[in-house]
Design an enzyme around this catalytic site. Structure first.
Site, PDB file in Angstrom:
ATOM      1  CD  GLU A 101     -34.698   8.559  34.113  1.00 19.03           C
ATOM      2  OE1 GLU A 101     -34.865   9.507  34.913  1.00 19.03           O
ATOM      3  OE2 GLU A 101     -34.532   7.393  34.470  1.00 19.03           O
TER       4      GLU A 101
ATOM      5  CG  ASP B  25     -41.602   7.515  36.520  1.00 16.20           C
ATOM      6  OD1 ASP B  25     -42.741   7.021  36.581  1.00 16.20           O
ATOM      7  OD2 ASP B  25     -40.577   6.844  36.324  1.00 16.20           O
TER       8      ASP B  25
HETATM    9  C1  GLA Z   1     -40.485   3.651  34.754  1.00 16.51           C
HETATM   10  C2  GLA Z   1     -40.441   4.764  33.700  1.00 16.51           C
HETATM   11  C3  GLA Z   1     -41.852   5.280  33.380  1.00 16.51           C
HETATM   12  C4  GLA Z   1     -42.817   4.141  33.081  1.00 16.51           C
HETATM   13  C5  GLA Z   1     -42.704   3.043  34.131  1.00 16.51           C
HETATM   14  C6  GLA Z   1     -43.504   1.819  33.772  1.00 16.51           C
HETATM   15  O1  GLA Z   1     -40.890   4.145  35.982  1.00 16.51           O
HETATM   16  O2  GLA Z   1     -39.635   5.825  34.137  1.00 16.51           O
HETATM   17  O3  GLA Z   1     -41.784   6.195  32.327  1.00 16.51           O
HETATM   18  O4  GLA Z   1     -42.607   3.639  31.793  1.00 16.51           O
HETATM   19  O5  GLA Z   1     -41.365   2.633  34.341  1.00 16.51           O
HETATM   20  O6  GLA Z   1     -44.847   2.106  33.763  1.00 16.51           O
END
Ligand code: GLA
Length: 374
Positions: free
Chosen positions: A149, A161
């Site tokens: 990512e 995530d």
């Molecule tokens: C996205 C990012 C995560 C996190 C969220 C906010 O989903 O991928 O790593 O920072 O935003 O909590």
């Protein structure tokens, strides 16, 4: 694509999306989060194709593409970068990858804050690990996916995530310490309430640049607090008292960002306790508090999410609500009494349509297990 004519998949992997119960933007600040995977997922089917380095990937609803493992570079087509990024990162760790064919099918709404991107990265990494017996641990799959990512997609995301997509356990949320990666599974039993997601159907294209900007703002805050507290490394180490002592040296924006993160970390810990004690009123209030912070101090909400959260406030059947995920749209998470779900969704749909002329999408989610072969 041609391979589809004789496709005999030897491996099927399903990789789920996630909700984050609470703890937004705390992960890249090395704080706490409380996510879980959900039933919505991306399904991958794989076969080795006998070639050394030729791969074919077909995603239902998109066009397919082919690639050469010895010649991986970024694509102008956004979704292909999730695949390319994972292949690039795995190639840094092992030379055991060989040619494969793969189909991808998703029932995760894109851009809805349910982390279809992590599901994509983790499912692919997990599948290739099985297919070619790469010997990667689950945590390596998580980290490979996160790096993909960063390097290929361009979001400087935290680890939440990918961790949730791979490591989740049915009927539990994960209390994850993003600094040490130690984690604890907390049972989540909301009966007689349900988790209802309302999809705003907006995903502002500001999201990536504003996301990275928030990260920088937090780092700026840390650098200022560090002048008086040399031992701190991340916002995780900063207390509200330290922040107050450095307040005059920072802009109001930087102060608000840091203050939100410090409070949000505390809310995660309080939420874990509330869920363990099954104190759903406290849990609901924490969701509202978190949304207020997301909207006013961290400024990653949007009028559509704010409207949907505010809409629930005078509804006795709703214990709490907040926008979930990276922000600027996506879904709100609502704790709704099981007897009133239908009514609630109907009223919200009518109100949202009247205000924004958008057809709301509502669905229940169940805390589910992580990426798996089936
Ligand atoms: C996205 C990012 C995560 C996190 C969220 C906010 O989903 O991928 O790593 O920072 O935003 O909590």
């Amino acid at each position: 694509m041609q391979f589809l004519e004789n496709f005999v998949p030897e491996l099927t992997v399903s990789s789920p999306g996630r909700i984050n119960f609470i703890g937004e933007h705390t992960d890249y600040n090395m704080g706490y989060v409380l996510p879980t995977a959900i039933g919505n997922k991306i399904t991958f089917k794989f076969q080795k194709n006998g070639s050394k380095q030729q791969c074919n990937v077909y995603s239902v609803g998109y066009k397919g593409f082919s690639l050469d493992l010895k010649n991986i570079s970024k694509s102008a087509t956004e979704w292909e970068n999730y695949v390319l990024g994972v292949l690039h990162e795995i190639s840094q760790l092992t030379d055991k990858l060989r040619g494969f064919d793969c189909t991808i099918e998703s029932d995760l709404p894109l851009g809805s804050g349910l982390s279809s991107s992590a599901a994509m990265e983790c499912g692919l990494a997990y599948g290739l690990n099985e297919l070619f017996d790469l010997g990667l641990s689950k945590i390596t799959i998580v980290q490979v996916s996160q790096r993909a990512e960063h390097t290929y997609v361009g979001t400087q995301c935290g680890i939440m995530d990918q961790f949730a997509s791979v490591m989740s356990k049915e009927d539990h949320v994960i209390l994850l310490d993003c600094q040490s990666l130690t984690h604890r599974y907390i049972p989540i039993d909301l009966h007689p309430y349900k988790i209802i997601m309302l999809n705003t159907k907006v995903s502002h294209n500001l999201a990536t640049s504003e996301y990275n900007k928030r990260k920088q703002e937090c780092e700026e805050g840390v650098a200022i607090v560090k002048r008086k507290n040399n031992n701190i490394i991340t916002l995780r180490d900063v207390t509200q008292t330290m922040l107050e002592q450095s307040k005059s040296e920072m802009t109001e924006t930087i102060y608000n960002r840091c203050s939100f993160i410090i409070d949000e970390n505390q809310r995660v810990l309080k939420m874990a306790k509330a869920l363990e004690n099954k104190d759903l009123t406290i849990a609901g209030n924490l969701l509202y508090e978190a949304h207020h912070g997301i909207s006013v101090y961290y400024e990653v909400s949007c009028p559509e999410s704010d409207f949907l959260v505010a809409f629930t406030k005078d509804k006795p059947e709703v214990l709490g609500a907040r926008q979930t995920g990276g922000g600027f749209g996506g879904c709100t998470l609502n704790i709704v009494h099981q007897n009133d779900v239908e009514n609630f969704v109907q009223e919200a749909t009518v109100a949202y349509k009247a205000k924004f002329d958008i057809d709301l999408e509502a669905f229940e989610v169940l805390p589910s297990g992580g990426t798996k072969a089936s």
